[in-house]
Write an enzyme that holds these catalytic residues in place. Structure first.
Site, PDB file in Angstrom:
ATOM      1  CB  SER A 143      -4.165  -7.199   2.188  1.00  0.00           C
ATOM      2  OG  SER A 143      -3.346  -7.402   1.187  1.00  0.00           O
ATOM      3  CG  ASP A 144       2.414  -7.254   4.295  1.00  0.00           C
ATOM      4  OD1 ASP A 144       2.427  -6.229   5.310  1.00  0.00           O
ATOM      5  OD2 ASP A 144       3.497  -7.643   3.899  1.00  0.00           O
ATOM      6  CB  THR A 145       2.048  -5.019  -0.867  1.00  0.00           C
ATOM      7  OG1 THR A 145       0.496  -5.091  -0.863  1.00  0.00           O
ATOM      8  CG2 THR A 145       2.825  -5.034  -2.191  1.00  0.00           C
ATOM      9  N   GLY A 163      -0.083 -10.608  -0.446  1.00  0.00           N
ATOM     10  CA  GLY A 163      -0.679 -11.800   0.394  1.00  0.00           C
ATOM     11  C   GLY A 163      -2.061 -11.202   0.833  1.00  0.00           C
TER      12      GLY A 163
END
Length: 189
Positions: free
Chosen positions: A68-70, A105
């Site tokens: 995950s990435d923000t 994501g």
């Protein structure tokens, strides 16, 4: 038995999965987090989430891996984690009294599937005084957070409203992630 791995060292993402009573391991991926500036925010977070998940999957090819990435986006500018108090102040000042977007994501990599998606949430900040910003920076909370704030912590006092998935702003859109895990064949309790 299916092995589930969270490809993140984020304590917030770990806590969100723990809240679901899922059995999982944590394996941080040390991938390059640079990105092509011409990419749209949704593409950026999907690419970075996939890089993280794929790197861990390569070491654990029989597992289900979640990456995950923000990022925080204001006026078309991607705001990452601030590198200094001055940078945190500039970010928070730019968010004061306005609406910004948070993109998270997620990539789920399994032996049979790769599912990658993102969620976008609109966040509205209160009008902040310089003193409020300085006080918040003094807590130390902004420094490991995209956009220099954490909605789940002291930074919650900065947020007037949101439109979208709260958990996505924290760092993992839990409900959609669970649904996508099921689609990928993971057996959930």
């Amino acid at each position: 038995m299916q092995n589930l791995i969270l490809a993140s060292s984020s304590p917030r993402r770990k806590e969100l999965l723990e809240n679901l009573h899922l059995q999982f391991e944590v394996s941080s991926s040390d991938v390059d987090e640079s990105f092509d500036p011409v990419l749209k925010p949704g593409e950026i977070v999907k690419e970075l989430a996939h890089r993280k998940a794929q790197a861990v999957f390569n070491k654990h090819p029989d597992s289900y891996v979640i990456g995950s990435d923000t990022v925080v986006v204001k006026d078309g500018n991607v705001l990452g984690k601030p590198g200094s108090s001055k940078e945190a102040f500039t970010m928070l000042k730019s968010l004061s009294g306005t609406t910004h977007s948070v993109y998270t994501g997620v990539s789920i990599v399994t032996p049979e599937n790769v599912i990658t998606f993102y969620e976008k949430t609109e966040v509205v900040f209160w009008e902040l005084t310089d003193e409020e910003i300085d006080s918040y920076i003094g807590t130390g909370e902004p420094f490991d957070k995209a956009g220099a704030y954490g909605i789940q912590g002291i930074g919650s006092m900065l947020v007037k409203s949101i439109n979208g998935d709260y958990f996505s702003v924290v760092g993992l859109p839990v409900s959609r992630t669970v649904r996508e895990l099921r689609k990928a064949g993971y057996s959930l309790p």
